[in-house]
Design a protein around this motif. Structure first.
Motif, PDB file in Angstrom:
ATOM      1  N   ARG A 100       0.805  -0.900  -0.005  1.00  0.00           N
ATOM      2  CA  ARG A 100       0.091  -0.043  -0.187  1.00  0.00           C
ATOM      3  C   ARG A 100       0.930   1.200  -0.225  1.00  0.00           C
ATOM      4  O   ARG A 100       1.776   1.819   1.345  1.00  0.00           O
ATOM      5  CB  ARG A 100      -0.983  -0.472   1.355  1.00  0.00           C
ATOM      6  N   ASN A 101       0.331   2.526  -0.575  1.00  0.00           N
ATOM      7  CA  ASN A 101       1.449   3.122  -1.373  1.00  0.00           C
ATOM      8  C   ASN A 101       0.999   4.074  -2.297  1.00  0.00           C
ATOM      9  O   ASN A 101       0.025   3.859  -2.661  1.00  0.00           O
ATOM     10  CB  ASN A 101       3.178   2.651  -1.922  1.00  0.00           C
ATOM     11  N   SER A 102       1.792   5.109  -2.758  1.00  0.00           N
ATOM     12  CA  SER A 102       0.776   6.260  -2.782  1.00  0.00           C
ATOM     13  C   SER A 102       0.793   5.511  -4.730  1.00  0.00           C
ATOM     14  O   SER A 102      -1.095   6.194  -5.213  1.00  0.00           O
ATOM     15  CB  SER A 102       1.562   7.468  -3.319  1.00  0.00           C
ATOM     16  N   SER A 103       1.632   4.717  -5.306  1.00  0.00           N
ATOM     17  CA  SER A 103       1.223   3.988  -6.321  1.00  0.00           C
ATOM     18  C   SER A 103      -0.084   3.345  -6.709  1.00  0.00           C
ATOM     19  O   SER A 103      -0.313   3.135  -7.275  1.00  0.00           O
ATOM     20  CB  SER A 103       2.294   3.870  -7.422  1.00  0.00           C
ATOM     21  N   THR A 104       0.048   2.883  -5.444  1.00  0.00           N
ATOM     22  CA  THR A 104      -1.512   1.713  -5.188  1.00  0.00           C
ATOM     23  C   THR A 104      -2.486   1.848  -4.771  1.00  0.00           C
ATOM     24  O   THR A 104      -3.900   1.498  -4.819  1.00  0.00           O
ATOM     25  CB  THR A 104      -0.767   0.343  -4.913  1.00  0.00           C
ATOM     26  N   ALA A 105      -2.283   3.589  -4.255  1.00  0.00           N
ATOM     27  CA  ALA A 105      -3.788   3.629  -3.873  1.00  0.00           C
ATOM     28  C   ALA A 105      -5.109   4.022  -4.849  1.00  0.00           C
ATOM     29  O   ALA A 105      -6.086   3.680  -3.829  1.00  0.00           O
ATOM     30  CB  ALA A 105      -3.839   5.618  -3.349  1.00  0.00           C
ATOM     31  N   PHE A 106      -5.173   4.483  -5.780  1.00  0.00           N
ATOM     32  CA  PHE A 106      -6.128   3.995  -6.125  1.00  0.00           C
ATOM     33  C   PHE A 106      -6.527   2.487  -6.597  1.00  0.00           C
ATOM     34  O   PHE A 106      -7.484   2.608  -6.822  1.00  0.00           O
ATOM     35  CB  PHE A 106      -6.044   5.023  -7.945  1.00  0.00           C
ATOM     36  N   LEU A 107      -6.080   2.072  -6.472  1.00  0.00           N
ATOM     37  CA  LEU A 107      -6.257   0.496  -7.131  1.00  0.00           C
ATOM     38  C   LEU A 107      -6.465   0.403  -5.706  1.00  0.00           C
ATOM     39  O   LEU A 107      -7.353  -1.148  -5.745  1.00  0.00           O
ATOM     40  CB  LEU A 107      -4.905  -0.307  -7.763  1.00  0.00           C
TER      41      LEU A 107
ATOM     42  N   GLN B 209      -8.497   1.956  -3.621  1.00  0.00           N
ATOM     43  CA  GLN B 209      -9.973   2.125  -3.060  1.00  0.00           C
ATOM     44  C   GLN B 209     -10.634   0.892  -4.293  1.00  0.00           C
ATOM     45  O   GLN B 209     -11.815   0.901  -3.604  1.00  0.00           O
ATOM     46  CB  GLN B 209      -9.544   3.771  -4.490  1.00  0.00           C
ATOM     47  N   LEU B 210     -10.061   0.760  -5.279  1.00  0.00           N
ATOM     48  CA  LEU B 210     -11.614  -0.665  -6.355  1.00  0.00           C
ATOM     49  C   LEU B 210     -11.689  -1.563  -5.674  1.00  0.00           C
ATOM     50  O   LEU B 210     -12.562  -1.814  -6.073  1.00  0.00           O
ATOM     51  CB  LEU B 210     -10.231   0.211  -7.829  1.00  0.00           C
ATOM     52  N   VAL B 211     -10.624  -1.612  -5.349  1.00  0.00           N
ATOM     53  CA  VAL B 211     -10.610  -3.761  -4.370  1.00  0.00           C
ATOM     54  C   VAL B 211     -11.682  -3.120  -3.692  1.00  0.00           C
ATOM     55  O   VAL B 211     -11.943  -4.232  -3.482  1.00  0.00           O
ATOM     56  CB  VAL B 211      -9.125  -3.488  -4.061  1.00  0.00           C
ATOM     57  N   THR B 212     -11.622  -2.060  -2.824  1.00  0.00           N
ATOM     58  CA  THR B 212     -12.217  -1.706  -1.263  1.00  0.00           C
ATOM     59  C   THR B 212     -13.928  -1.802  -1.768  1.00  0.00           C
ATOM     60  O   THR B 212     -14.891  -2.263  -1.184  1.00  0.00           O
ATOM     61  CB  THR B 212     -11.917  -1.351  -0.448  1.00  0.00           C
ATOM     62  N   ARG B 213     -13.865  -1.088  -3.142  1.00  0.00           N
ATOM     63  CA  ARG B 213     -15.605  -0.954  -3.238  1.00  0.00           C
ATOM     64  C   ARG B 213     -15.777  -2.259  -4.744  1.00  0.00           C
ATOM     65  O   ARG B 213     -16.920  -2.791  -3.530  1.00  0.00           O
ATOM     66  CB  ARG B 213     -15.477  -0.154  -4.830  1.00  0.00           C
ATOM     67  N   ALA B 214     -14.642  -3.020  -4.687  1.00  0.00           N
ATOM     68  CA  ALA B 214     -15.584  -4.461  -5.485  1.00  0.00           C
ATOM     69  C   ALA B 214     -15.663  -5.298  -4.000  1.00  0.00           C
ATOM     70  O   ALA B 214     -16.546  -6.683  -4.095  1.00  0.00           O
ATOM     71  CB  ALA B 214     -14.047  -4.520  -6.216  1.00  0.00           C
ATOM     72  N   GLU B 215     -14.810  -5.380  -3.074  1.00  0.00           N
ATOM     73  CA  GLU B 215     -15.500  -6.020  -1.892  1.00  0.00           C
ATOM     74  C   GLU B 215     -16.631  -5.466  -1.337  1.00  0.00           C
ATOM     75  O   GLU B 215     -17.608  -6.312  -0.793  1.00  0.00           O
ATOM     76  CB  GLU B 215     -14.161  -6.015  -0.913  1.00  0.00           C
ATOM     77  N   ASN B 216     -16.518  -4.497  -1.055  1.00  0.00           N
ATOM     78  CA  ASN B 216     -17.818  -3.992  -0.154  1.00  0.00           C
ATOM     79  C   ASN B 216     -19.298  -4.130  -1.491  1.00  0.00           C
ATOM     80  O   ASN B 216     -20.428  -4.054  -0.912  1.00  0.00           O
ATOM     81  CB  ASN B 216     -17.998  -2.521  -0.112  1.00  0.00           C
ATOM     82  N   TRP B 217     -19.024  -3.701  -2.996  1.00  0.00           N
ATOM     83  CA  TRP B 217     -20.019  -4.705  -4.308  1.00  0.00           C
ATOM     84  C   TRP B 217     -20.859  -5.758  -3.317  1.00  0.00           C
ATOM     85  O   TRP B 217     -21.527  -6.366  -3.324  1.00  0.00           O
ATOM     86  CB  TRP B 217     -19.622  -4.592  -5.014  1.00  0.00           C
ATOM     87  N   LEU B 218     -19.523  -7.145  -3.439  1.00  0.00           N
ATOM     88  CA  LEU B 218     -20.044  -8.321  -3.149  1.00  0.00           C
ATOM     89  C   LEU B 218     -20.663  -8.563  -1.915  1.00  0.00           C
ATOM     90  O   LEU B 218     -21.246  -9.572  -0.981  1.00  0.00           O
ATOM     91  CB  LEU B 218     -18.739  -8.805  -2.908  1.00  0.00           C
TER      92      LEU B 218
END
Length: 214
Positions: free
Chosen positions: A169-176, A178-187
């Motif tokens: 987890r760092n600045s270069s993976t922050a957006f990714l 966010q998408l992973v968390t959103r995907a987990e919440n969607w599931l």
């Protein structure tokens, strides 16, 4: 002679995204542009609404393809067990981690349905996001089609509704992330019934969504 009905063309991805009132102008934006995304509409109001929305919301998967083209298999087994009316997803990564992308295609025709790129990621994360992207897209369309994946890891993550990745987890993976968390919440908040099936690469050859970089 009946007057030809005017059409408006939305270009989501092209040389210059926008709304065009002639097919000629639209063609200039999509010609020689890989993965161009566009669609025609019968009114300026519809086109404006569409341009402000997601391209995937305007793909009608309820219409079965008339194409008889099927992906060629490099394996020795039979393809008779493949459910062709389905979506196939896959990811590719230039390093681990490295530049990552994923896509979903129509299993029968190979037509690309969605495609995302990231500066850094892992193959497993891409496979996971691709499955969830497909699930969310199908739900928006109100259609139930099987999703094929060749990643047992990603399928397990979807089942558990948790991406068990060790990606830093760092600045270069922050957006990714966010998408992973959103995907987990969607599931966790959606009771989907779409079957997620394992693509049998050994028998059927590479999955139709494969990026062909092996």
């Amino acid at each position: 002679m009946a007057k030809k009905k005017k059409k408006y063309y939305v270009v989501w991805q092209g040389h210059q995204p926008g709304i065009y009132d002639s097919w000629t102008d639209c063609q200039l934006q999509i010609k020689a542009f890989p993965g161009a995304k566009y669609k025609s509409f019968t009114s300026a109001e519809e086109a404006t609404l569409a341009f402000r929305s997601d391209y995937n919301d305007f793909i009608d998967y309820s219409k079965k393809s008339t194409s008889s083209k099927k992906p060629k298999a490099s394996g020795t087994g039979s393809q008779k067990d493949i459910i062709w009316e389905s979506i196939a997803v896959d990811a590719a990564c230039g390093g681990n981690p490295g530049r990552m992308e994923y896509q979903g295609v129509d299993t029968k025709t190979g037509v690309q349905l969605f495609h995302q790129k990231f500066h850094v990621g892992t193959n497993n994360v891409g496979e996971f996001l691709a499955i969830v992207h497909g699930l969310a897209m199908l739900e928006r369309q109100g259609i139930e089609l099987p999703i094929y994946s060749d990643s047992r890891t990603a399928m397990l993550w979807v089942k558990k509704k948790k991406a068990n990745t060790t990606l830093a987890r760092n600045s270069s993976t922050a957006f990714l992330y966010q998408l992973v968390t959103r995907a987990e919440n969607w599931l966790k908040t959606h009771d989907f019934r779409v079957p997620i099936l394992k693509w049998d690469t050994k028998s059927w050859g590479e999955i139709p969504a494969d990026f062909g970089r092996k």
